[in-house]
Design a protein around this motif. Structure first.
Motif, PDB file in Angstrom:
ATOM      1  N   THR A  44       0.830  -1.209   0.000  1.00 36.22           N
ATOM      2  CA  THR A  44       0.000   0.000   0.000  1.00 36.22           C
ATOM      3  C   THR A  44       0.861   1.254   0.000  1.00 36.22           C
ATOM      4  O   THR A  44       0.621   2.194  -0.771  1.00 36.22           O
ATOM      5  N   LEU A  45       1.876   1.275   0.874  1.00 43.01           N
ATOM      6  CA  LEU A  45       2.752   2.445   0.956  1.00 43.01           C
ATOM      7  C   LEU A  45       3.584   2.602  -0.308  1.00 43.01           C
ATOM      8  O   LEU A  45       3.759   3.728  -0.813  1.00 43.01           O
ATOM      9  N   THR A  74       1.280   3.898  -3.047  1.00 42.92           N
ATOM     10  CA  THR A  74       0.914   5.285  -2.751  1.00 42.92           C
ATOM     11  C   THR A  74       2.020   6.238  -3.190  1.00 42.92           C
ATOM     12  O   THR A  74       1.761   7.267  -3.822  1.00 42.92           O
ATOM     13  N   ASP A 101       1.540   8.736  -6.586  1.00 44.98           N
ATOM     14  CA  ASP A 101       1.284  10.131  -6.204  1.00 44.98           C
ATOM     15  C   ASP A 101       2.534  10.964  -6.496  1.00 44.98           C
ATOM     16  O   ASP A 101       3.548  10.837  -5.815  1.00 44.98           O
ATOM     17  N   TYR A 130      10.554  10.187   0.595  1.00 43.74           N
ATOM     18  CA  TYR A 130       9.549   9.184   0.270  1.00 43.74           C
ATOM     19  C   TYR A 130      10.108   8.094  -0.644  1.00 43.74           C
ATOM     20  O   TYR A 130       9.692   6.936  -0.561  1.00 43.74           O
ATOM     21  N   CYS A 149      10.117   4.240   0.259  1.00 41.13           N
ATOM     22  CA  CYS A 149       9.632   3.225  -0.687  1.00 41.13           C
ATOM     23  C   CYS A 149      10.645   2.084  -0.806  1.00 41.13           C
ATOM     24  O   CYS A 149      10.270   0.908  -0.797  1.00 41.13           O
ATOM     25  N   GLY A 172       3.701   6.098   7.954  1.00 40.11           N
ATOM     26  CA  GLY A 172       2.389   6.455   7.417  1.00 40.11           C
ATOM     27  C   GLY A 172       1.595   7.338   8.358  1.00 40.11           C
ATOM     28  O   GLY A 172       0.873   8.241   7.929  1.00 40.11           O
ATOM     29  N   ILE A 193       1.681  11.540   3.446  1.00 38.09           N
ATOM     30  CA  ILE A 193       1.200  10.161   3.309  1.00 38.09           C
ATOM     31  C   ILE A 193      -0.110   9.984   4.064  1.00 38.09           C
ATOM     32  O   ILE A 193      -1.046   9.354   3.557  1.00 38.09           O
ATOM     33  N   ARG A 208      -2.879  11.514   2.108  1.00 37.53           N
ATOM     34  CA  ARG A 208      -3.174  10.707   0.925  1.00 37.53           C
ATOM     35  C   ARG A 208      -4.039   9.502   1.310  1.00 37.53           C
ATOM     36  O   ARG A 208      -5.009   9.178   0.620  1.00 37.53           O
ATOM     37  N   PHE A 209      -3.693   8.848   2.416  1.00 35.57           N
ATOM     38  CA  PHE A 209      -4.487   7.710   2.896  1.00 35.57           C
ATOM     39  C   PHE A 209      -5.922   8.130   3.224  1.00 35.57           C
ATOM     40  O   PHE A 209      -6.877   7.473   2.853  1.00 35.57           O
ATOM     41  N   LEU A 250      -7.927   8.743   0.108  1.00 30.56           N
ATOM     42  CA  LEU A 250      -8.364   7.492  -0.533  1.00 30.56           C
ATOM     43  C   LEU A 250      -9.541   6.882   0.228  1.00 30.56           C
ATOM     44  O   LEU A 250     -10.465   6.339  -0.385  1.00 30.56           O
ATOM     45  N   CYS A 251      -9.498   6.949   1.558  1.00 30.85           N
ATOM     46  CA  CYS A 251     -10.584   6.398   2.373  1.00 30.85           C
ATOM     47  C   CYS A 251     -11.888   7.147   2.123  1.00 30.85           C
ATOM     48  O   CYS A 251     -12.967   6.542   2.040  1.00 30.85           O
TER      49      CYS A 251
END
Length: 299
Positions: A36-37, A40, A44, A52, A56, A282, A288, A291-292, A295-296
């Motif tokens: 997921t990370l 993301t 993005d 970042y 990653c 996160g 981050i 961004r999460f 998305l939610c």
């Protein structure tokens, strides 16, 4: 053909069904949070920044390292005999320990990135160019891989007089101790590798001494430190504590140490960092987290 027996399972087989369920769940969580990370950050464009990109790489390394342990461990829990071939053992040694040393290298690179960002902010973009970022990531992967190639090659040259490993997985020094001949070269190279990566820990500590001095001067500096450096320090503690126990016990450990404690530290080493690294970052890195949350809401 040499086959090693893994005796670390002796104390856990009577509740292996529960352990299998927990470990499978744990592996699924590791896979989901890291993927997921990674996705993301990749998709993005606002996250295409040095910090970042290094994060990653840390998550990709977590997936690589756990792939060297969890599938085999889960199969062993379902099996009546916990054995591993000679080739499989050396491959597992290579994957697990290159993963651990790459974690340290990436954490050292991230410490350098934070040092430049906080202590030399006006020079940050001229120092952390795309070319330098690629070089740092490449070197942080290449050097540990080369070190482990040398270590595993030396181990493979030893003639063995035993096949009993007192762990849940193959560990280099446990294999070396089964040798019939001299292990002097393995010992020397092992210490060189240990001191080299211990030097990276010293580098990280020195970087943070400078960071703390700089951050104490302003409220904005303290905010940056808490947001981006505290997660890094937590990740560093997780990795170094687990590695320190593993290295010190494998070389100097007493037989009085219980098998349960050895198993706990073995699982800690391969469970806590891959799960908590992406979660800690996160939750603490604003971009981050936003961004999460975005998305939610979209779902």
């Amino acid at each position: 053909m040499i086959v090693f027996s893994l005796s670390g399972f002796s104390e856990i087989m009577h509740y292996r069904a529960i352990l299998f369920s927990l470990i499978l769940l744990c592996y699924c969580v590791i896979f989901v949070v890291n993927v997921t990370l990674i996705l993301t950050i990749i998709f993005d464009e606002n996250l295409h920044e040095p910090m970042y990109i290094f994060l990653c790489s840390l998550c990709i390394n977590g997936l690589y390292g756990t792939a060297g342990f969890y599938p085999k461990f889960l199969l062993d829990l379902l099996s009546h005999s916990q054995v591993i071939s000679y080739t499989g053992c050396l491959l597992q040694v290579f994957v697990i320990y290159s993963y651990a040393t790459m974690d340290l290298s990436l954490l050292a690179v991230m410490a350098y990135d934070r040092y430049v960002a906080i202590c030399r902010p006006l020079e940050y973009h001229s120092v952390m160019t795309k070319h330098r970022i690629v070089t740092l990531v490449f070197v942080s992967w290449l050097v540990p891989l080369c070190c482990e190639v040398i270590v595993v090659t030396l181990t493979s040259m030893q003639k063995l007089c035993g096949s009993h490993i007192e762990k849940l997985y193959c560990e280099n020094w446990s294999v070396v101790k089964l040798s019939c001949g001299s292990t002097r070269s393995n010992n020397i190279v092992g210490y060189i590798v240990i001191f080299f990566f211990f030097g990276q820990v010293i580098f990280i500590v020195c970087s943070y001494v400078q960071l703390i001095k700089s951050c104490l001067k302003s409220a904005e500096g303290r905010r940056k430190f808490m947001q981006t450096c505290v997660p890094h320090l937590l990740c560093l503690f997780n990795v170094t504590a687990a590695l320190f126990f593993d290295v010190m016990y494998s070389r100097y450990g007493s037989k009085s140490v219980s098998q349960s404690l050895k198993n706990f530290m073995a699982l800690y080493f391969l469970t806590i960092p891959p799960i908590f690294n992406p979660i800690i970052y996160g939750l603490n890195l604003t971009k981050i987290r936003k961004r999460f949350l975005g998305l939610c809401r979209m779902r």
